[in-house]
Write an enzyme that holds these catalytic residues in place. Sequence first.
Site, mmCIF file in Angstrom:
data_model
loop_
_atom_site.group_PDB
_atom_site.id
_atom_site.type_symbol
_atom_site.label_atom_id
_atom_site.label_comp_id
_atom_site.label_asym_id
_atom_site.label_seq_id
_atom_site.Cartn_x
_atom_site.Cartn_y
_atom_site.Cartn_z
ATOM 1 C CG ASN A 166 65.253 -6.250 15.980
ATOM 2 O OD1 ASN A 166 64.551 -5.993 15.013
ATOM 3 N ND2 ASN A 166 64.926 -7.150 16.880
ATOM 4 N NE ARG B 226 70.386 -16.209 35.682
ATOM 5 C CZ ARG B 226 71.555 -16.104 36.307
ATOM 6 N NH1 ARG B 226 71.608 -16.179 37.625
ATOM 7 N NH2 ARG B 226 72.671 -15.911 35.640
ATOM 8 C CE1 TYR C 45 67.118 -8.716 25.192
ATOM 9 C CE2 TYR C 45 67.829 -9.321 27.406
ATOM 10 C CZ TYR C 45 66.821 -9.176 26.457
ATOM 11 O OH TYR C 45 65.529 -9.496 26.793
ATOM 12 C CB VAL D 39 63.544 -12.966 12.211
ATOM 13 C CG1 VAL D 39 64.967 -13.395 12.545
ATOM 14 C CG2 VAL D 39 63.546 -12.056 10.990
ATOM 15 C CG ASN E 124 65.745 -16.711 34.092
ATOM 16 O OD1 ASN E 124 65.997 -15.693 34.738
ATOM 17 N ND2 ASN E 124 66.657 -17.366 33.426
ATOM 18 C CG PHE F 7 76.992 -22.455 30.806
ATOM 19 C CD1 PHE F 7 77.791 -23.261 30.006
ATOM 20 C CD2 PHE F 7 75.790 -21.995 30.272
ATOM 21 C CE1 PHE F 7 77.408 -23.603 28.710
ATOM 22 C CE2 PHE F 7 75.396 -22.330 28.982
ATOM 23 C CZ PHE F 7 76.216 -23.140 28.202
HETATM 24 N N1 UDP Z 1 72.655 -22.588 31.882
HETATM 25 C C1 UDP Z 1 73.466 -23.724 31.904
HETATM 26 N N2 UDP Z 1 73.512 -24.495 30.773
HETATM 27 C C2 UDP Z 1 72.793 -24.219 29.646
HETATM 28 C C3 UDP Z 1 71.956 -23.063 29.636
HETATM 29 C C4 UDP Z 1 71.926 -22.269 30.771
HETATM 30 O O1 UDP Z 1 74.128 -24.012 32.908
HETATM 31 O O2 UDP Z 1 72.881 -24.958 28.647
HETATM 32 C C5 UDP Z 1 72.580 -21.743 33.092
HETATM 33 C C6 UDP Z 1 73.024 -20.306 32.843
HETATM 34 O O3 UDP Z 1 74.402 -20.179 33.075
HETATM 35 C C7 UDP Z 1 72.180 -19.544 33.864
HETATM 36 C C8 UDP Z 1 70.900 -20.377 33.975
HETATM 37 O O4 UDP Z 1 71.229 -21.656 33.459
HETATM 38 O O5 UDP Z 1 72.812 -19.567 35.118
HETATM 39 C C9 UDP Z 1 69.749 -19.793 33.167
HETATM 40 O O6 UDP Z 1 70.197 -19.538 31.854
HETATM 41 P P1 UDP Z 1 69.219 -19.172 30.657
HETATM 42 O O7 UDP Z 1 70.060 -19.054 29.424
HETATM 43 O O8 UDP Z 1 68.089 -20.145 30.617
HETATM 44 O O9 UDP Z 1 68.610 -17.771 31.068
HETATM 45 P P2 UDP Z 1 69.322 -16.384 31.469
HETATM 46 O O10 UDP Z 1 69.392 -16.378 32.970
HETATM 47 O O11 UDP Z 1 70.650 -16.327 30.808
HETATM 48 O O12 UDP Z 1 68.379 -15.355 30.941
#
Ligand code: UDP
Length: 337
Positions: free
Chosen positions: A95, A224, A144, A36, A173, A211
């Site tokens: 799942n 992270r 999740y 998938v 990460n 974000f």
């Molecule tokens: N992030 C962002 N823009 C994006 C994707 C992620 O600013 O397009 C930020 C997100 O808010 C987090 C960090 O990058 O603070 C890592 O996000 P990711 O989705 O890679 O991994 P997560 O920590 O959610 O598992």
Amino acid sequence: MHAPILVTGGAGYIGSHTVRLLASQGRRVVVLDNLVYGHPEAIIDPGVELVIGEVGDSELVRALFAKHRFGAVLHFAAYAYVGESVTHPLKYFQNNTAEPIKLLQVMEEFGCQVFVFSSTCATYGVPDTLPITEANSQHPINPYGRSKLMVEWILADCGRAWGLRSACLRYFNASGCSPDAKIGEDHDPETHLIPRVLMAAAGEIESLEVFGNDYPTPDGTCIRDYIHVEDLADAHARALDHLSGGGASIQCNLGTGVGVSVNEIIAAAEDITGRTVPVVYGPRRPGDPPLLVADPSLAKRLLGWEATRKDIREMLRPAWLWINGPNQGRYPRKKSS
Ligand code: UDP
């Protein structure tokens, strides 16, 4: 000669890097993946058998156990989009939680007592103290994380009841790819920061949306702990050896112990690619804790494991190669998609 190993989700990002490592160590590996989200092209070792099917298809899994008499299971197969888990929780509990129960039932039937589990730092939720140790309380803030934490509990109970020995590896990460960029990170949709930063550098997407830049961190963006996928793979091989050698169940964090902000990643990516990353600062993404950094010292004590790559550039460089390689960061797509 070691007994063969069943790897569920072995055609996915972390699974395929682990399968490649295990195969290079001469272990016999059978991958079970429903494709998938996995890619058959991610399994590049000719000695590895790919079985297309569901983890919860007990008849199929029983037939595989009867044929191969697996000594251990590495369970990667799962859904991992946090946002989707909020809107479609049952999909995640089905799942990620219910399917592995069926797999464990077959393992119990066949007396297979070694299970390496892809858990996650999302089981901690918003950490009460930093860096995060395994003693931090586990209060996941999304379905999740809860779907994974429940499996951790189930594994502990199976340990008490019928001697299952398990390793719950709580990933931070995952990032990067193999240095030859033969396999890499290909999610559809791609939501992760590093691939998206590089896609923006390559002009594949117009801009990267950050974000939130009003977090209580030095530059206002989230921090992270980015761990190279090959270091993760290495931890799995070690966990497998630990359990196969009779070691007790373990739960440990897999991270570098180094925190990197979104802005720092953008700057490093611009440096490595020589391109500008067009950036748009947007609102915070719901459910994002400001700061997640591992204390990885328990994994070192228990498994002799430590991340060999701690500089974010070591994750970005191969990921950029992958995007610019023959696959251009994408495995061939199924005809129907
Ligand atoms: N992030 C962002 N823009 C994006 C994707 C992620 O600013 O397009 C930020 C997100 O808010 C987090 C960090 O990058 O603070 C890592 O996000 P990711 O989705 O890679 O991994 P997560 O920590 O959610 O598992």
